[in-house]
Scaffold this active site. Structure first.
Site, PDB file in Angstrom:
ATOM      1  N   SER A   1       0.845  -1.190   0.000  1.00 32.47           N
ATOM      2  CA  SER A   1       0.000   0.000   0.000  1.00 32.47           C
ATOM      3  C   SER A   1       0.880   1.238   0.000  1.00 32.47           C
ATOM      4  O   SER A   1       2.098   1.150   0.063  1.00 32.47           O
ATOM      5  CB  SER A   1      -0.905   0.000   1.230  1.00 32.47           C
ATOM      6  OG  SER A   1      -0.121   0.220   2.389  1.00 32.47           O
ATOM      7  N   LYS A   2       0.237   2.376  -0.067  1.00 28.20           N
ATOM      8  CA  LYS A   2       0.988   3.623  -0.204  1.00 28.20           C
ATOM      9  C   LYS A   2       1.982   3.870   0.920  1.00 28.20           C
ATOM     10  O   LYS A   2       2.997   4.518   0.731  1.00 28.20           O
ATOM     11  CB  LYS A   2       0.012   4.808  -0.292  1.00 28.20           C
ATOM     12  CG  LYS A   2      -0.644   4.895  -1.654  1.00 28.20           C
ATOM     13  CD  LYS A   2      -1.278   6.253  -1.855  1.00 28.20           C
ATOM     14  CE  LYS A   2      -2.243   6.241  -3.029  1.00 28.20           C
ATOM     15  NZ  LYS A   2      -3.634   6.080  -2.622  1.00 28.20           N
ATOM     16  N   ARG A   3       1.662   3.356   2.098  1.00 33.02           N
ATOM     17  CA  ARG A   3       2.583   3.629   3.198  1.00 33.02           C
ATOM     18  C   ARG A   3       3.924   2.922   3.018  1.00 33.02           C
ATOM     19  O   ARG A   3       4.896   3.194   3.704  1.00 33.02           O
ATOM     20  CB  ARG A   3       1.942   3.244   4.538  1.00 33.02           C
ATOM     21  CG  ARG A   3       1.876   1.779   4.806  1.00 33.02           C
ATOM     22  CD  ARG A   3       0.981   1.447   5.989  1.00 33.02           C
ATOM     23  NE  ARG A   3       0.557   0.073   5.920  1.00 33.02           N
ATOM     24  CZ  ARG A   3       1.307  -0.945   6.314  1.00 33.02           C
ATOM     25  NH1 ARG A   3       2.498  -0.719   6.805  1.00 33.02           N
ATOM     26  NH2 ARG A   3       0.859  -2.176   6.213  1.00 33.02           N
TER      27      ARG A   3
ATOM     28  N   GLY B   1       5.608   3.149   0.292  1.00 26.86           N
ATOM     29  CA  GLY B   1       6.368   3.891  -0.696  1.00 26.86           C
ATOM     30  C   GLY B   1       5.576   3.954  -1.980  1.00 26.86           C
ATOM     31  O   GLY B   1       4.361   3.833  -1.967  1.00 26.86           O
TER      32      GLY B   1
END
Length: 469
Positions: free
Chosen positions: A244-246, A248
RNA sequence: GUCCCCAUCGUCUAGAGGCCUAGGACACCAGCCUUUCACGUUGGUAACACGGGUUCGAAUCCCGUUGGGGACGCCA
């Protein structure tokens, strides 16, 4: 029959790096077999699908060099066909009308969960007369799942990656193929489209593995040949959880922004889950020649940005200088750095040295900036500290002597060595102050190359400016 | 909860019963090269999840345990 594969993203957001890998594997498999690789946009969810997402997916694939061989198929345009097949199934007695309301179904699921049973539809309308339907309800069409007499049947899929996988009929329920509003469900639309598009190999993420059995029921009910299936493992973040975006960057275009080369991204993605002995650098042509589904691993892998970055450095060093210069100048302009034609030429001239020292285009732009601009470069604290009174005196002296130096790289190098020897200095004692004056940094390409690229006038100006600071 | 899938260094992987004292790559550490940095190069740390089988012999085959992931919608 020639091999036909397809990548089938739903346009509800950007193209995920995992999706990019699925596309890559579909592409490579098709190319390897001299077949076709197609794209189908699964936009049957009108709530979440957007034209912007479609645009971004196409741009992402284009950037990665994974554009399809035929114009994309939009699933939403084929709804009439999906409905037609659903009605055919109904007419053949392989499907039935179900008059349940969403509330009833939710209650059914809840009840089942509470009793510890799997949440499945109980088939209450399977053998019921539609005449018994409560007035005013529009039915959905449900497929009749197999119910063998002995209750022990199963569906077997020979997955090209996962091997033989089987699921008991008892695990399957009567799935909805056409909603009460007349639109097809995903499971149904996929089967109809894959069949009509003559897809021979369905290569997708293994989150679809259990869906496969439901889809097989539709193929079987229509008497259609099932395609081959290959379910490739998902990509996880560094911590093993779903990417997921967290973690990177995850969107394909984010990698472009961060300065990764598409060929490096593809190579990295290929090696994630696929291997051919010890080969690490596998360019597109080589990948097409070698790719085989049997070499795809079955375990999920984790995204490793450090390794991607390393690979990017390898491809960067191999990349064409003019191409890199264009990319770099574009980035400099975007960052508001002013440069003229001469600046562009200097960046180009220095590119062979510059690219050996960077791992991403973004980094490359950072190290090329000093060559693009006119006048003394901005100086970081570490560099400024190097400009001691002695160093400044040295620079002033150098500026004077350089006025008569031969302006060609190899000659400059010899000239610098001679200068250092005559003055009884180590080369480093001459090169570092020069480097700082010319580039504003303690790290740069070889100083002779920098001098040569900047040109005598610009170089002497910068040296004088640093000497007088 | 039910079903399905998976399991070699921190990460990506090689490994199809003896070639394994488990190989390569990234990352990390040390040395060399050197006008800085990077590249390159030499070496080092580091793994077969656990327990049972099968076999003369198992990282490789079978079973179980544990751990991870996925799927169970009138979402895709």
């Amino acid at each position: 029959m020639s091999v036909r594969t397809r990548f089938a993203p739903s346009p509800t957001g950007y193209l995920h790096i995992g999706g990019a890998r699925t596309a890559l594997f579909n592409y490579l498999f098709a190319r390897h077999h001299n077949g076709q690789y197609l794209l189908r946009i699964e936009d049957t969810d009108k709530q979440r699908s957007t034209p912007e997402a479609v645009r971004q997916i196409l741009e992402s694939l284009d950037w990665l060099g994974l554009g399809p061989d035929e114009p994309p198929v939009f699933q939403s345009a084929r709804e009439a066909r999906h409905a037609e097949v659903a009605r055919e199934l109904l007419a053949r007695g392989r499907a039935y009308l179900a008059f349940d309301t969403p509330e009833e179904l939710a209650a059914m699921r809840e009840q089942a969960m509470k009793e510890g049973r799997p949440p499945r539809y109980d088939g209450r309308w399977r053998d019921r007369d539609p005449a018994e339907a409560p007035p005013g309800r529009t039915p959905a069409i449900r497929l009749k799942a197999p119910r063998p007499e002995d209750g022990r049947g199963e569906i077997v899929v020979k997955d090209l990656v996962q091997g033989e996988v089987r699921v008991a009929h008892a695990e399957l329920d009567d799935l909805i193929i056409l909603r009460s509003d007349g639109t097809p469900t995903y499971l149904h639309a996929v089967v109809v489209d894959d069949h009509d598009m003559a897809i021979t190999h369905v290569i997708r993420g293994d989150d679809h593995l259990t869906n496969t059995f439901r889809q097989c029921m539709i193929y079987d009910a229509m008497g259609w040949h099932r395609p081959h299936f290959a379910h490739i493992p998902l990509i996880h973040g560094a911590d093993g959880a779903k990417l997921s975006k967290r973690h990177g960057a995850v969107g394909a275009l984010e990698f472009r922004e961060q300065g990764f080369l598409p060929e490096a991204v593809c190579n990295y993605l290929l090696r994630l889950g696929w291997g051919h002995g010890d080969e690490e650098i596998v360019p597109r042509d080589r990948a097409i020649a070698l790719f085989d589904l049997k070499d795809v691993g079955r375990a999920a892998s984790r995204m490793d940005y450090a390794k991607l970055t390393h690979l990017n450095g390898v491809y960067l060093r191999q990349a064409d200088d003019d191409r890199l210069a264009e990319e770099v100048l574009e980035r400099l302009a975007k960052h508001g750095i002013d440069f003229g034609t001469i600046g562009g030429d200097r960046v180009r001239a220095l590119m062979p040295e510059l690219k050996a020292r960077a791992k991403t285009l973004e980094e490359l732009a950072g190290t090329a900036a000093f060559a693009a601009i006119e006048g003394p470069p901005p100086m970081d604290a570490k560099s400024a500290a190097l400009l001691t009174p002695e160093a400044k005196a040295r620079l002033a002296d150098l500026a004077q002597f350089l006025t008569d130096a031969p302006w060609e790289r190899l000659e400059l190098e010899r000239w610098l060595r001679d200068y250092a020897e005559v003055k009884g200095l180590k080369l480093g004692a001459v090169a570092q102050p020069l480097r700082v004056a010319l580039t504003g940094s303690t790290q740069s390409p070889p100083i002779d190359a920098v001098l040569a690229a900047l040109g005598r006038t610009e170089a002497v100006d910068r040296i004088l400016a640093a000497a007088e600071e």
